[in-house]
Design an enzyme around this catalytic site. Sequence first.
Site, PDB file in Angstrom:
ATOM      1  CB  SER A 148      -0.877  -0.011   1.256  1.00  0.00           C
ATOM      2  OG  SER A 148      -1.534   1.227   1.434  1.00  0.00           O
ATOM      3  CE1 TYR A 161      -4.357  -2.485   4.332  1.00  0.00           C
ATOM      4  CE2 TYR A 161      -3.510  -0.236   4.305  1.00  0.00           C
ATOM      5  CZ  TYR A 161      -3.969  -1.360   3.634  1.00  0.00           C
ATOM      6  OH  TYR A 161      -4.049  -1.350   2.269  1.00  0.00           O
TER       7      TYR A 161
END
Length: 182
Positions: A148, A161
């Site tokens: 990400s 995350y």
Amino acid sequence: MNYLSSIFNLEGKTVVITGSAGFLCSKMADGFHRAGCSLAILDADMEGADLIATQINQGNGKALPLEMNVCSKQDFECCMKKILNEFGRVDVLINGAGINAPTPFLEITEEEWDQILEVQLKGTMFGCQMFGRQMLKQGSGSIINISSAAAGPPLSKAFTYSVAKAGIKNLTQNLAREWASQ
């Protein structure tokens, strides 16, 4: 066959996708199907995996749905055997399984922290180990690990995350360096 098709042709390749029932990975599965690939659709959500596989199979593709907990190396071993039995090889692995939570930092529980890191990071590591070993044995293959933009600068408040995605980015870079010479 034209020049670009000869370079980028995926026809007949076998693609394995973890987290296939999720939005992004289901779209990737559809794209690989349209490119002429056979697919192994792996997910803990068997209902979702079956749905994606059914859509591909009804579209004249070939998809094998398999239930998998990416936190279990044994599940990876079992799925690998079924995939090799069905398709004979693995050309591409997409490690896409993941979970997330926007819990404020001071409220993150140990259970939440462990679960997100386990699914994101351990699941990616097991996928790289199991399918990477097969690809090295075959002499070819590609692994795509989904990280990400949040792996670098803090772009979201999904703390765990972001930490997990930074770990995936680092794992991917280290494996690329290690396997580049093989």
